[in-house]
Design an enzyme around this catalytic site. Structure first.
Site, short mmCIF file in Angstrom:
data_model
loop_
_atom_site.label_atom_id
_atom_site.label_comp_id
_atom_site.label_asym_id
_atom_site.label_seq_id
_atom_site.Cartn_x
_atom_site.Cartn_y
_atom_site.Cartn_z
N CYS A 1 0.84 -1.20 0.00
CA CYS A 1 0.00 0.00 0.00
C CYS A 1 0.88 1.25 0.00
CB CYS A 1 -0.91 0.00 1.24
SG CYS A 1 -2.24 -1.22 1.11
N CYS B 1 -3.68 0.29 -3.25
CA CYS B 1 -4.28 0.61 -1.94
C CYS B 1 -3.51 1.75 -1.26
CB CYS B 1 -4.30 -0.62 -1.03
SG CYS B 1 -2.71 -1.44 -0.85
#
Ligand SMILES: Nc1nc2c(c(=O)[nH]1)N1CN2[C@@H]2O[C@H](COP(=O)(O)OP(=O)(O)OC[C@H]3O[C@@H]1[C@H](O)[C@@H]3O)[C@@H](O)[C@H]2O
Length: 263
Positions: A82, A164
């Site tokens: 992420c 993400c």
């Protein structure tokens, strides 16, 4: 001038499959999995090469589909951390200069599939099991469902779906429109970001050193991008000439006034 295509290959407007395509795919796979990202050392490069060839051989090169690439995508599947995804549009060289230095960040080409396929051309023919090295269809002159265009749309969509946290995009402020809805970034990637996984899209609008400042964070095309992202419940932020990337541009132009005072 060129030897005519063997009788069983149609002639297209684009250049043919890159010479030694299979060897390049296999070699790049080993380089990436054994040297660049050894955490992927267990990937089966022989199977990845076979799956890539099977994705287009003996198939109509104007009827390529996302499904053709699913076996390859599953074999080369990779998790991107992420907050480390970088998209780009009309800024390919600058985006990769940055991720070459800031290696914690990933563009699609810093993933196994993008690394293998970058700058390659490939196609086959429904009437033959052979690779067509003479010519391949192009989106502009032949058909949009050609193997290369469908590949980049498919893997770009997957790259966006997997993103993400805070994601980034490098845009070209020296163009009249830094954001283009028709680009892969504008047509595919921003629409496949998951609002439940992606919190913020951070845009970096970069101007060529000494180039015109045609577009910037306050321009209409960036406002268009902001409206699309905001409607998807993702926060949008924008920076003109993001400093770490600006430093890279100034390496090549150290004497330019915009590089000598307070970048
Ligand atoms: N070698 C690569 N090619 C592409 C990538 C990519 O990551 N690597 N692409 C697309 N792409 C191909 O590049 C041109 C358009 O570029 P260009 O017009 O400069 O920018 P795009 O937004 O269309 O495409 C860049 C965007 O999509 C992925 C990458 O993750 C970037 O976030 C067109 O042929 C696309 O199919």
């Amino acid at each position: 001038m060129w030897p005519r295509s063997p009788p069983n290959h149609k002639e297209w407007q684009g250049s043919g499959t890159t010479a030694h395509f299979g060897d390049i795919v296999l070699g790049r796979c080993y380089t990436y999995t054994q040297i660049v990202r050894p955490e992927l050392r267990d990937k089966d490069c022989q199977k990845i090469q076979e799956a890539f060839l099977k994705s287009f051989l003996s198939k109509d090169p104007c009827d390529a589909t996302e499904q053709d690439y699913q076996p390859l995508i599953e074999l080369a599947n990779q998790t991107i951390p992420c907050n480390k995804t970088v998209f780009w549009s009309k800024t390919k060289e600058l985006a990769h200069q940055y991720t070459r230095v800031q290696q914690a960040l990933f563009t699609l080409e810093n993933t196994l599939l993008g690394y293998i396929a970058d700058d390659l051309s490939w196609c086959g023919d429904s009437g033959s099991s052979e690779i067509n090295y003479q010519s391949c269809p192009t989106r502009r002159d032949n058909c949009s469902s050609n193997p290369v265009s469908v590949f980049w749309n498919t893997v770009s969509k997957r790259f966006a779906e997997d993103a993400c946290g805070v994601v980034h995009v490098v845009l070209n402020g020296s163009l009249n429109e830094a954001f283009d809805r028709r680009s892969t970034f504008g047509r595919v990637e921003i629409h496949n970001l998951h609002p439940k996984k992606v919190r913020t899209l951070q845009a970096w609008v970069m101007h060529d050193i000494g180039g015109v400042r045609s577009d910037s964070c306050s321009s209409s095309s960036i406002r268009d991008l902001k409206s699309i992202i905001s409607e998807r419940n993702i926060t949008f932020t924008c920076q003109n000439n993001y400093r770490p990337v600006r430093f890279l541009q100034c390496v090549k132009n150290p004497e330019h006034p915009s590089c000598t005072s307070g970048i």
